[in-house]
Structures are given as C-alpha cells and as structure tokens.
Design a protein around this motif. Sequence first.
Motif, PDB file in Angstrom:
ATOM      1  N   VAL A 110       0.864  -1.183   0.000  1.00  0.00           N
ATOM      2  CA  VAL A 110       0.000   0.000   0.000  1.00  0.00           C
ATOM      3  C   VAL A 110       0.898   1.230   0.000  1.00  0.00           C
ATOM      4  O   VAL A 110       1.854   1.312   0.782  1.00  0.00           O
ATOM      5  N   ILE A 111       0.610   2.179  -0.896  1.00  0.00           N
ATOM      6  CA  ILE A 111       1.280   3.477  -0.882  1.00  0.00           C
ATOM      7  C   ILE A 111       0.272   4.504  -0.389  1.00  0.00           C
ATOM      8  O   ILE A 111      -0.794   4.662  -0.989  1.00  0.00           O
ATOM      9  N   ALA A 112       0.582   5.180   0.704  1.00  0.00           N
ATOM     10  CA  ALA A 112      -0.293   6.216   1.263  1.00  0.00           C
ATOM     11  C   ALA A 112       0.341   7.573   1.010  1.00  0.00           C
ATOM     12  O   ALA A 112       1.419   7.867   1.534  1.00  0.00           O
ATOM     13  N   THR A 121      -4.494   6.069   7.757  1.00  0.00           N
ATOM     14  CA  THR A 121      -5.447   5.138   7.143  1.00  0.00           C
ATOM     15  C   THR A 121      -4.714   4.101   6.296  1.00  0.00           C
ATOM     16  O   THR A 121      -5.030   2.903   6.338  1.00  0.00           O
ATOM     17  N   GLY A 122      -3.717   4.552   5.528  1.00  0.00           N
ATOM     18  CA  GLY A 122      -2.935   3.624   4.723  1.00  0.00           C
ATOM     19  C   GLY A 122      -2.227   2.582   5.567  1.00  0.00           C
ATOM     20  O   GLY A 122      -2.168   1.395   5.201  1.00  0.00           O
ATOM     21  N   LEU A 129      -4.268  -6.111   5.548  1.00  0.00           N
ATOM     22  CA  LEU A 129      -3.984  -6.945   4.389  1.00  0.00           C
ATOM     23  C   LEU A 129      -2.693  -7.748   4.550  1.00  0.00           C
ATOM     24  O   LEU A 129      -2.385  -8.604   3.710  1.00  0.00           O
ATOM     25  N   GLY A 130      -1.931  -7.469   5.592  1.00  0.00           N
ATOM     26  CA  GLY A 130      -0.698  -8.203   5.831  1.00  0.00           C
ATOM     27  C   GLY A 130       0.402  -7.910   4.831  1.00  0.00           C
ATOM     28  O   GLY A 130       1.199  -8.788   4.487  1.00  0.00           O
ATOM     29  N   ILE A 131       0.471  -6.661   4.351  1.00  0.00           N
ATOM     30  CA  ILE A 131       1.468  -6.268   3.356  1.00  0.00           C
ATOM     31  C   ILE A 131       2.163  -4.984   3.813  1.00  0.00           C
ATOM     32  O   ILE A 131       1.662  -4.277   4.687  1.00  0.00           O
ATOM     33  N   PRO A 132       3.326  -4.643   3.236  1.00  0.00           N
ATOM     34  CA  PRO A 132       4.046  -3.440   3.665  1.00  0.00           C
ATOM     35  C   PRO A 132       3.323  -2.161   3.255  1.00  0.00           C
ATOM     36  O   PRO A 132       2.540  -2.145   2.297  1.00  0.00           O
ATOM     37  N   VAL A 133       3.634  -1.078   3.973  1.00  0.00           N
ATOM     38  CA  VAL A 133       3.105   0.232   3.622  1.00  0.00           C
ATOM     39  C   VAL A 133       4.267   1.157   3.274  1.00  0.00           C
ATOM     40  O   VAL A 133       5.318   1.142   3.923  1.00  0.00           O
ATOM     41  N   VAL A 134       4.075   1.919   2.213  1.00  0.00           N
ATOM     42  CA  VAL A 134       5.021   2.955   1.785  1.00  0.00           C
ATOM     43  C   VAL A 134       4.344   4.294   2.007  1.00  0.00           C
ATOM     44  O   VAL A 134       3.222   4.517   1.529  1.00  0.00           O
ATOM     45  N   VAL A 135       4.988   5.179   2.734  1.00  0.00           N
ATOM     46  CA  VAL A 135       4.394   6.458   3.111  1.00  0.00           C
ATOM     47  C   VAL A 135       5.038   7.577   2.289  1.00  0.00           C
ATOM     48  O   VAL A 135       6.261   7.712   2.259  1.00  0.00           O
ATOM     49  N   VAL A 136       4.186   8.365   1.637  1.00  0.00           N
ATOM     50  CA  VAL A 136       4.649   9.505   0.841  1.00  0.00           C
ATOM     51  C   VAL A 136       3.944  10.752   1.376  1.00  0.00           C
ATOM     52  O   VAL A 136       2.869  11.131   0.901  1.00  0.00           O
ATOM     53  N   PRO A 137       4.505  11.405   2.401  1.00  0.00           N
ATOM     54  CA  PRO A 137       3.842  12.581   2.964  1.00  0.00           C
ATOM     55  C   PRO A 137       3.872  13.740   1.967  1.00  0.00           C
ATOM     56  O   PRO A 137       4.904  14.030   1.371  1.00  0.00           O
ATOM     57  N   THR A 138       2.755  14.385   1.814  1.00  0.00           N
ATOM     58  CA  THR A 138       2.698  15.573   0.964  1.00  0.00           C
ATOM     59  C   THR A 138       2.621  16.845   1.793  1.00  0.00           C
ATOM     60  O   THR A 138       2.525  17.945   1.246  1.00  0.00           O
ATOM     61  N   ALA A 170       7.693   0.450   5.475  1.00  0.00           N
ATOM     62  CA  ALA A 170       8.854  -0.074   4.766  1.00  0.00           C
ATOM     63  C   ALA A 170       9.674   1.059   4.168  1.00  0.00           C
ATOM     64  O   ALA A 170      10.911   1.006   4.158  1.00  0.00           O
ATOM     65  N   LEU A 171       8.999   2.072   3.661  1.00  0.00           N
ATOM     66  CA  LEU A 171       9.656   3.236   3.070  1.00  0.00           C
ATOM     67  C   LEU A 171       8.907   4.495   3.473  1.00  0.00           C
ATOM     68  O   LEU A 171       7.667   4.498   3.520  1.00  0.00           O
TER      69      LEU A 171
END
Length: 398
Positions: A110-112, A121-122, A129-138, A170-171
Amino acid sequence: MEVSSSYLPQAVFAPQDQDFPAPRVFISPQRYIQGRGVIHSVGRYLSLMQARRAGVLMSQRSSRNEGEPLLAGLRSAGVDAVASTFQGECTSDEITTHTTAFSEERIDCVIAAGGGKCIDTGKAIAFRLGIPVVVVPTLASNDAPCSALSVLYSPEGISEGVEFYPNSPALVVVDTDIIAADPERYLVAGMGDAMATWYEARICLLNPAAVTAVGARPTLASCAIGEVCAHTLFQEGCAAAAAVSAKTVNEALESVVEANTLLSGLGFESGGLAGAHAVAQSYTAIPHVRANYLHGEMVAMGTLAQLMMESRPEEAIRVAEFFATVGLPVHLGQLSLAASDTDAIDLVSEAALGFPFVSNMPMPVTTEFVRSAILEAHHLGLSVSERVGDSAYRRLQG
C-alpha cells in the motif's frame, strides 16, 4: 482515548507477568528518503521490496497535485497501480472500505500519499492486508509518517483511539519540492508537533515509571533525537518558514522537514508522550477548534501547558517566543477560545486525563491541575504575544 486490541505492543515488550523491568525499545521505518524530486522515484525504491502491484491511497488534494508524478514513476518502473481516494477522516469505516476494495486487487503493498490522516489510514489498511506500507507525505505538518501506529477519529473528527502495528513503514519518501509548494501554515504546524518531542521524551527519560507507546522505556538514542529536533527548530525554523513562503527549497527547509518528519517521528515513538499530547488531543473535543486548527497548532498549546505543569516558566517563555515568531498559537484566543470559556476548558482538562500517556508526567495529574496549567500557559502566552507580536500568526491564519 481507547487503544485497539488488534495488536498490543505492550504484551510483546512488557507483559504484566514479566519479572524484569520494561526493556528499552527503538522503533523506526526501514528506509527514510528525503529530497527534491524523489516522488518520481518511488517506483524504483519499490524494487527494495520487490513490489510489482501497489494499492495507492491518495487524498483528493494529492490526487490533483502529486498523483500524476507518483503514478507515472510507478509505471516507468513497471509497477501496476490501483488508486483509491481517501475521504478525509481516519475512521473505522474508511479503513474497512479501502481494505475491502484493495483485497480484491491482489496488491503486494500500500502506498499512502497525503497528510497525516491519509497516512494513518494507509497504515491501517496495510496491516489488515498483511502487506508493507510505503508512506509519501505531501505535508510536513505532523510526525505520523514514520510511526507504526494510527490515531483513529470519529466521522466528525474527534480523536477516539490509537491502533498499533507490529511493523513500521517499509519506506518513507518525502519530496521537499512538494513541501515547499504547500502553504507555510502546514510546515509551521509541523514545527509545533515536533517541538513537543523533546519535552515529552525528556519527561519520560527522567521519570523511571514512564513508558513509551509500546510499553517500553525510552532509549537514549530517541531522547538525543528529540533534543536535536528541538535544536534544529530553534535554529532553522524561521529560515525554513521563509523558504516555504517564497516557494523555494534551501538547507534550512531540508533540516526542518527532517525534524518535523523523521526526528519527531522517531523521537516520539521511542521516546514517549506525556502532557503535551494529552492536552493537544483533548482540544479535538471542541468542535470549532478541531474544525479550524491543525494538530500541530494544538500541540503547541499542549507543550506550553506541559511546561507549566513542570513549573518551567522560563523554558515556556523561550518556546512561546519561538512559536509566536513563526506563527503558532501561544494563548487560548489563538484557538478561538478564552479563559472565561470554563465549559470548554473543563472539557479539555477532563479529556486529558483519559489520554493513555498522561501518567508519564512525574506528578499527580488531576483535572484541576491540567486546568491550572492551561490557564497559566494562556497568560504566559498573552504576555509573550504582546512583546513579540502576533503578525506571523495572523498572516498564516489569513
């Protein structure tokens, strides 16, 4: 403020039946990437995770502004994207809606991309879902991006609880060109949130009974990070705000964005929370405050209240002078409240006692004690505002 039972870090790190004192625990994302234009490279960064199909959660604002470069970068790296629009509040229903939609798309991360509530929320969706999250703060308006938790709200925007996750993002990818294009008020609000990091971590370090959000003792590393976070803000905050006002990126802005996002995120999660956030989160119970003010603006007022609880008026003056200079609230009037608003102040004071980590304060905390600290901070802020002026605050608030 309730804590979700889906995952309780305290049961892992400091179970009640443990014979030993709580350990020191440090928490962080796997990679933090900050710089100009990095949003174009998110697809390439995903190669670290071998992700090939991403669910992208974006706020409506981010979809209009940053959506195209983000999605184009994913396409150029051969990553398929399934986009979904965040509706504005990190609620249980919002999380469930996107989780259900993404579960049918066979995504592997997931990319949030957006502000703090979209990011939270992301993180919640990725956990389910049991998967990594990638965070892209704006926005650089809060320290949510690096943490392994989400603050949950009601549909009306009232803070309701917190949910913890066993894995950090993760990122975390922060494009400072995007931050420089944002309204100055968001960066300044982030400074309000970040400044609390040092003062809360310091309290937790000095109080042997205090624990962090995961039930652990603070690490020296997290407290040192919190201290350099505050130092960076004092030294570079004004120049960074001026850069955003001019829509430019300079070294001061790079430093403050790192302070707001990385240093504050690591510092609060592994250093601990205390009175500042107890008071700040409680301001969301007042409808016109939560509708018109940002989280970091409330935290600024919470920090001043905590310093009054500690009987540190000289440090409170130093902090308030900085806040007034960059445009953060320093007295109740700047949150559209007044000392005579006894019902509102009583509501905040009582709600603060329900914040899980207010007990990290090293003294007994009662409703009357919180009320007194809020009013003392208010009067101190009035005197500082008269001396420093309120032109920056009025300019940012429009």
